[in-house]
Design a protein around this motif. Structure first.
Motif, PDB file in Angstrom:
ATOM      1  N   ALA A 140       0.818  -1.217   0.000  1.00 38.17           N
ATOM      2  CA  ALA A 140       0.000   0.000   0.000  1.00 38.17           C
ATOM      3  C   ALA A 140       0.849   1.263   0.000  1.00 38.17           C
ATOM      4  CB  ALA A 140      -0.935   0.008   1.210  1.00 38.17           C
ATOM      5  N   SER A 141       2.127   1.151   0.386  1.00 37.37           N
ATOM      6  CA  SER A 141       2.991   2.333   0.405  1.00 37.37           C
ATOM      7  C   SER A 141       3.272   2.858  -0.998  1.00 37.37           C
ATOM      8  CB  SER A 141       4.314   2.013   1.109  1.00 37.37           C
ATOM      9  OG  SER A 141       5.122   1.133   0.353  1.00 37.37           O
ATOM     10  N   PHE A 142       3.000   2.051  -2.022  1.00 40.48           N
ATOM     11  CA  PHE A 142       3.192   2.491  -3.404  1.00 40.48           C
ATOM     12  C   PHE A 142       1.895   3.030  -4.014  1.00 40.48           C
ATOM     13  CE2 PHE A 142       6.258  -0.896  -2.546  1.00 40.48           C
ATOM     14  CZ  PHE A 142       7.446  -0.279  -2.898  1.00 40.48           C
ATOM     15  N   SER A 149      -2.024   4.060   3.757  1.00 42.52           N
ATOM     16  CA  SER A 149      -1.066   4.084   2.657  1.00 42.52           C
ATOM     17  C   SER A 149      -0.020   5.175   2.864  1.00 42.52           C
ATOM     18  CB  SER A 149      -1.805   4.311   1.332  1.00 42.52           C
ATOM     19  OG  SER A 149      -0.914   4.463   0.258  1.00 42.52           O
ATOM     20  N   ALA A 150      -0.468   6.344   3.321  1.00 39.69           N
ATOM     21  CA  ALA A 150       0.463   7.454   3.551  1.00 39.69           C
ATOM     22  C   ALA A 150       1.461   7.124   4.655  1.00 39.69           C
ATOM     23  CB  ALA A 150      -0.324   8.717   3.917  1.00 39.69           C
ATOM     24  N   ALA A 151       0.982   6.509   5.741  1.00 43.20           N
ATOM     25  CA  ALA A 151       1.878   6.127   6.833  1.00 43.20           C
ATOM     26  C   ALA A 151       2.913   5.109   6.358  1.00 43.20           C
ATOM     27  CB  ALA A 151       1.075   5.557   7.997  1.00 43.20           C
ATOM     28  N   LYS A 152       2.471   4.135   5.576  1.00 41.27           N
ATOM     29  CA  LYS A 152       3.389   3.115   5.089  1.00 41.27           C
ATOM     30  C   LYS A 152       4.356   3.679   4.047  1.00 41.27           C
ATOM     31  CE  LYS A 152       2.125  -0.295   7.674  1.00 41.27           C
ATOM     32  NZ  LYS A 152       3.037  -0.801   8.725  1.00 41.27           N
ATOM     33  N   SER A 153       3.915   4.686   3.292  1.00 44.58           N
ATOM     34  CA  SER A 153       4.837   5.358   2.368  1.00 44.58           C
ATOM     35  C   SER A 153       5.996   5.981   3.129  1.00 44.58           C
ATOM     36  CB  SER A 153       4.101   6.440   1.571  1.00 44.58           C
ATOM     37  OG  SER A 153       3.134   5.879   0.726  1.00 44.58           O
ATOM     38  N   TYR A 154       5.684   6.578   4.277  1.00 42.70           N
ATOM     39  CA  TYR A 154       6.734   7.134   5.127  1.00 42.70           C
ATOM     40  C   TYR A 154       7.704   6.044   5.554  1.00 42.70           C
ATOM     41  CZ  TYR A 154       9.205   9.520   8.841  1.00 42.70           C
ATOM     42  OH  TYR A 154      10.207  10.058   9.614  1.00 42.70           O
ATOM     43  N   VAL A 155       7.168   4.904   5.984  1.00 42.28           N
ATOM     44  CA  VAL A 155       8.024   3.828   6.479  1.00 42.28           C
ATOM     45  C   VAL A 155       8.963   3.333   5.385  1.00 42.28           C
ATOM     46  CG1 VAL A 155       8.044   1.465   7.376  1.00 42.28           C
ATOM     47  CG2 VAL A 155       6.394   3.120   8.257  1.00 42.28           C
TER      48      VAL A 155
END
Length: 259
Positions: A140-142, A149-155
């Protein structure tokens, strides 16, 4: 024999990490809010694998609890040589339908705790000249699929950045980006997903294979770990697809975060 610390250890991917660490003879520090489930996990791992399991019950949204875990990560005696930042949860409602306190709580667990514990671990590991940090992100980070999704993009990007900064130090950082995985994640979050269609069956991953693939990627020094050929293909496409297309595709699925 190494010592690994795993957050979100009581269920799902976190529990599977604990199982595989113990199976190869590593001691484990298990971290989660539910002390009863951690004690059950301790009894299981110690009884089956004859390793030492330390229970550290903590709510990562609580600053004091988070500090206790950070202090354990940075401890010089019985050092933590592998950190797995796995704790997280999905929010099933759209942004405006979710109380802002719930959104902040999600960021505390999936972003703030990752930063704090990575900082504590990296400092201690660099001083020893060895160690591994695994930050559990998501496919979901992509995507552009809500605040999860936004939080996982940060990670994902954070892990890439710290991996570059620590290059040559003996300390590795890997972002694990799983797709849909057979765990309690969606049920505990109250998120409805279809597992019955032929397409869905091809997309779902088994947690044991996912963790094995991730640990192999860590050993190989990979910064991004995407288990499953189907998700390697999907993320490869998402890296080159124009962002407006990604955003427009996800508008109809804004209530369905994935991990």
């Amino acid at each position: 024999m190494k010592t690994a610390l795993v957050t979100g250890a009581s269920a799902g991917i976190g529990r599977e990490f604990c199982e595989q660490f113990a199976a190869r003879g590593d001691n484990v520090v298990v971290v989660a809010r539910n002390a009863e489930r951690l004690e059950e996990l301790k009894a299981h791992l110690e009884g089956r694998y004859k390793v030492d399991v330390e229970v550290l019950a903590a709510d990562l949204t609580d600053a004091g609890d988070l500090q206790r875990v950070a202090e354990r990560v940075a401890q010089r005696e019985n050092p933590v040589e592998i950190l797995v930042n796995n704790a997280g949860f999905g929010v099933k409602t759209s942004f405006l339908d979710t109380p802002v306190e719930k959104e902040v709580e999600a960021l505390d667990v999936m972003v703030k705790a990752v930063v704090v514990l990575t900082h504590a671990a990296a400092g201690a590991m660099v001083a020893r000249g060895r160690g591994a940090i695994i930050n559990v992100s998501s496919v979901a980070s992509f995507l552009a699929s809500g605040t999860y999704s936004a939080a996982k993009s940060y990670v994902t990007v954070f892990s890439e950045s710290i991996a570059a900064q620590l290059h040559g130090s003996g300390v590795s950082v890997t972002a694990l980006c799983p797709g849909f995985t057979h765990t309690e994640f969606h049920e505990r979050g109250g998120i409805s997903v279809d597992k019955s269609s032929p397409l869905a069956k091809r997309l779902w991953l088994d947690a044991d294979r996912l963790v094995r693939d991730c640990l192999a990627d860590v050993e190989a020094g990979r910064v991004i770990s995407v288990p499953g050929r189907q998700y390697k293909a999907i993320t490869g496409v998402l890296r080159v697809v124009p962002r407006p297309l990604v955003r427009s595709h996800r508008l109809s699925n804004r209530h369905r975060p994935s991990k």
